[in-house]
Design a protein around this motif. Structure first.
Motif, mmCIF file in Angstrom:
data_model
loop_
_atom_site.group_PDB
_atom_site.id
_atom_site.type_symbol
_atom_site.label_atom_id
_atom_site.label_comp_id
_atom_site.label_asym_id
_atom_site.label_seq_id
_atom_site.Cartn_x
_atom_site.Cartn_y
_atom_site.Cartn_z
ATOM 1 N N GLY A 90 0.848 -1.115 0.101
ATOM 2 C CA GLY A 90 -0.305 0.130 0.039
ATOM 3 C C GLY A 90 1.117 1.219 -0.041
ATOM 4 O O GLY A 90 2.134 1.215 0.079
ATOM 5 N N GLY A 92 2.615 3.513 1.524
ATOM 6 C CA GLY A 92 3.987 3.662 3.059
ATOM 7 C C GLY A 92 4.519 4.653 3.075
ATOM 8 O O GLY A 92 4.469 4.935 4.119
ATOM 9 N N ARG A 93 4.683 5.506 2.146
ATOM 10 C CA ARG A 93 4.766 6.773 2.359
ATOM 11 C C ARG A 93 4.963 7.922 1.424
ATOM 12 O O ARG A 93 5.484 8.671 1.068
ATOM 13 N N ARG A 122 4.438 -0.795 7.434
ATOM 14 C CA ARG A 122 5.174 -1.786 8.175
ATOM 15 C C ARG A 122 5.495 -1.352 8.470
ATOM 16 O O ARG A 122 5.821 -0.505 9.464
ATOM 17 N N ALA A 124 8.460 0.517 8.270
ATOM 18 C CA ALA A 124 9.292 1.680 7.743
ATOM 19 C C ALA A 124 8.430 2.905 8.036
ATOM 20 O O ALA A 124 7.756 3.155 8.913
ATOM 21 N N ASP A 125 9.801 3.456 7.554
ATOM 22 C CA ASP A 125 9.235 5.103 8.497
ATOM 23 C C ASP A 125 9.033 6.744 7.703
ATOM 24 O O ASP A 125 8.428 7.509 8.285
ATOM 25 N N GLY A 126 8.527 5.701 6.170
ATOM 26 C CA GLY A 126 6.972 6.534 5.632
ATOM 27 C C GLY A 126 7.655 7.656 5.044
ATOM 28 O O GLY A 126 7.207 8.489 4.466
ATOM 29 N N ARG A 127 9.369 7.985 4.968
ATOM 30 C CA ARG A 127 10.160 8.551 4.231
ATOM 31 C C ARG A 127 10.682 8.091 3.076
ATOM 32 O O ARG A 127 11.157 6.925 3.201
ATOM 33 N N ARG A 165 19.022 6.126 7.099
ATOM 34 C CA ARG A 165 19.388 4.375 6.655
ATOM 35 C C ARG A 165 20.853 4.145 7.224
ATOM 36 O O ARG A 165 20.347 3.920 7.530
ATOM 37 N N ASN A 253 4.114 -1.772 -8.835
ATOM 38 C CA ASN A 253 4.547 0.080 -9.905
ATOM 39 C C ASN A 253 4.828 -0.625 -11.328
ATOM 40 O O ASN A 253 5.420 0.397 -11.679
ATOM 41 N N ASP A 262 6.947 4.912 -10.594
ATOM 42 C CA ASP A 262 8.139 4.208 -8.965
ATOM 43 C C ASP A 262 8.998 3.888 -9.459
ATOM 44 O O ASP A 262 10.066 3.308 -10.203
HETATM 45 P P1 AMP Z 1 9.102 0.390 -3.491
HETATM 46 O O1 AMP Z 1 10.077 -0.534 -3.517
HETATM 47 O O2 AMP Z 1 9.488 2.060 -3.334
HETATM 48 O O3 AMP Z 1 7.885 0.345 -4.859
HETATM 49 O O4 AMP Z 1 8.226 0.067 -1.905
HETATM 50 C C1 AMP Z 1 7.580 -1.377 -2.135
HETATM 51 C C2 AMP Z 1 6.334 -0.659 -0.908
HETATM 52 O O5 AMP Z 1 7.401 -0.932 0.431
HETATM 53 C C3 AMP Z 1 5.467 -0.122 -0.979
HETATM 54 O O6 AMP Z 1 4.439 -0.115 0.007
HETATM 55 C C4 AMP Z 1 6.248 0.913 0.072
HETATM 56 O O7 AMP Z 1 5.168 1.999 -0.004
HETATM 57 C C5 AMP Z 1 6.819 0.866 0.851
HETATM 58 N N1 AMP Z 1 7.839 1.398 1.292
HETATM 59 C C6 AMP Z 1 9.054 1.937 0.519
HETATM 60 N N2 AMP Z 1 9.968 3.072 1.819
HETATM 61 C C7 AMP Z 1 9.285 3.311 2.029
HETATM 62 C C8 AMP Z 1 9.338 3.370 3.547
HETATM 63 N N3 AMP Z 1 10.646 4.538 3.552
HETATM 64 N N4 AMP Z 1 8.516 3.607 4.871
HETATM 65 C C9 AMP Z 1 7.474 3.324 4.340
HETATM 66 N N5 AMP Z 1 6.526 2.069 3.157
HETATM 67 C C10 AMP Z 1 7.760 2.374 2.608
#
Ligand code: AMP
Ligand code: MG
Length: 486
Positions: A90, A92-93, A122, A124-127, A165, A253, A262
């Motif tokens: 979903g 996440g950030r 999940r 992770a920090d949403g950033r 990170r 993606n 993405d």
């Molecule tokens: P991505 O690899 O950026 O396409 O992310 C895959 C999934 O992980 C998606 O659901 C993102 O929203 C979630 N995600 C990636 N990085 C973060 C983060 N720093 N904080 C929260 N969710 C994340």
């Protein structure tokens, strides 16, 4: 031109059942400042870029506020990541702030990436950190200038909020602008949770918003899938022709509108290496450059399964089967133009294949080679290219063949050069160029990000003052590893 704050905003996504989203308050970043802005993207929205610097706009773009009366939403979706289904995905950030209908009746989503935690974060920090945000901004706008379908980026901001990170970095945001943020994964979510009604509502929503002419047709769902196959095949043909590797073609993606979506550890090819893997974490090479068409097809088969409650199996199979023909036709046409072949001759496909093998054998720089190819008749350029080759015989055979093939067309050298230069960019977003701009930005100097962004707006033009940006990459570029942690 409108002020950013006076856009007439809506929240079209709220028409979908609430299972598809959660309303979320953004979490602000400290002491935000602009890194770069895109005039081209502002023009799409019909807004005046200078209006973004007003304190209220800056607050919205740094997640410290939201548009009055419009609570942002995080979308729920799932997806296949590296071949495995993950039900827990979903936004996440990133938050969908609102959408806006322009005077041209195009509806654009405004999505703020890096806006803080959501129910889908999940652990992770949403950033989002500065380096990955700059990479998304630069790539979105450079791809658009190349004519490759992509989501857009209005601006990128840096802040003084620490984000952890491998080391401490700073939090940043990108305002992503796109006609949809619906991914294949949205459909997978409805399908795998066994909610046919939810699935149908999503398909109806997409059709109404993007293909209103299909509304009311008994075959609307299969036509919707057919178009998605077509757009995805056409997109990937462009990636292959321009030498772009996405790096993380997970189904979450993949945009349902066939746009590049993405930006993570993507890369434009330097030396031509068909199996180029730009994602350092992709140990199996699942998303290697030459596997992108096959993965695109695989991803579409995942979408087909998700849509199977709505579409007869035969129609899904037929649509999936059309992928290869659409891809091959587009790819051949794009590659023919790159090689300066403007009529179709029976052996062109073989010729192009042999040329690519010669390029791979000699690890020729993809963009540099194609850009110089229009002057192959010039002895100096021919020597320059030949000198880059380890196997000069293979180069000689290639150049004889191509020049011979050119002679079959009644096109003047000048016209051929012009047409070739209009499809072979002089300037591309090489990893090392992005990296240099990022390293300066991390020290507080954003000028190189802005400069690179501006020059990549005209990738096909000669820009004498920027000649060095079209040079072959330095040796250290090959060792550059783009981290997946973003
Ligand atoms: P991505 O690899 O950026 O396409 O992310 C895959 C999934 O992980 C998606 O659901 C993102 O929203 C979630 N995600 C990636 N990085 C973060 C983060 N720093 N904080 C929260 N969710 C994340
Ligand atoms: Mg993603």
């Amino acid at each position: 031109m409108r002020d950013f704050l006076s856009l007439e905003l809506e929240q079209d996504f709220l028409r979908l059942p609430s299972a598809y989203y959660a309303q979320v308050q953004p979490q602000g970043l400290k002491k935000p400042e602009f890194v770069a802005l895109s005039t081209a993207c502002a023009d799409l929205l019909g807004i005046d870029l200078s209006s973004l610097s007003k304190p209220k706009s800056l607050a919205i773009l740094s997640a410290n506020a939201y548009f009055p009366g419009i609570t942002p939403i995080a979308m729920k979706y799932t997806g296949h990541q590296f071949g495995y289904y993950n039900p827990d995905l979903g936004d996440g950030r990133g938050l969908l702030l609102a959408d806006v209908k322009t005077d041209q009746s195009i509806r654009w989503d405004l999505h703020l990436k890096g806006a803080g935690m959501t129910p889908f974060s999940r652990h992770a920090d949403g950033r989002a950190v500065l380096r990955s945000s700059i990479r998304e901004f630069l790539a979105s706008e450079a791809m658009a200038a190349l004519g490759i379908p992509t989501t857009r980026a209005l601006c990128v901001l840096n802040s003084q909020s620490p984000v952890y990170r491998e080391q401490v970095e700073t939090g940043a945001t990108v305002l992503r602008v796109a006609q949809t943020h619906i991914r294949f994964g949205h459909f997978e979510y409805a399908y795998h949770s066994g909610q046919k009604k939810l699935l149908q509502e999503l398909a109806d929503y997409c059709i109404e918003r993007h293909y209103p002419c299909l509304m009311g047709s008994a075959e609307r769902y299969q036509d919707f899938f057919k178009i998605t196959v077509q757009k995805t095949a056409q997109l990937i043909a462009k990636w292959q022709a321009f030498g772009f590797a996405h790096g993380v073609m997970n189904t979450d993606n993949m945009s349902i509108l066939g746009e590049t979506f993405d930006y993570g550890p993507y890369g434009f090819l330097d030396a031509f290496e068909p199996g180029y893997i730009c994602n350092h974490s992709d140990h199996q090479g699942r998303y290697a450059f030459d596997r992108q068409p096959a993965i695109g097809h695989w991803n579409l088969s995942v979408l087909a399964q998700a849509l199977s409650p709505l579409i007869p199996k035969d129609a899904l199979v037929d649509a999936l089967q059309s992928f290869n023909d659409i891809f091959n036709e587009d790819y051949l046409q794009l590659m023919s133009a790159k090689f300066g072949l403007f009529t179709n001759q029976t052996d062109d496909q073989t010729l192009i294949h042999q040329c690519l093998m010669m390029m791979a054998e000699n690890r020729l720089d993809y963009a540099f080679f194609f850009r110089h190819l229009s002057c192959l008749n010039d002895a100096k350029v021919q020597t320059l290219l030949r000198d880059l080759c380890v196997n000069r015989d293979s180069f000689n055979r290639f150049s004889e063949q191509l020049i011979q093939r050119w002679s079959l067309e009644k096109v003047s050298q000048t016209e051929r050069s012009e047409r070739m230069n209009a499809v072979n960019p002089k300037y591309i977003l090489r990893n090392h160029l992005a990296q240099q701009a990022i390293e300066l930005a991390q020290k507080g100097d954003y000028s190189e990000v802005q400069y690179l962004h501006a020059l990549l707006q005209k990738p096909f033009d000669e820009q004498p003052e920027n000649e060095s940006y079209a040079d072959l990459p330095p040796d250290w570029a090959e060792q550059l590893e783009i981290s997946c942690s973003s």
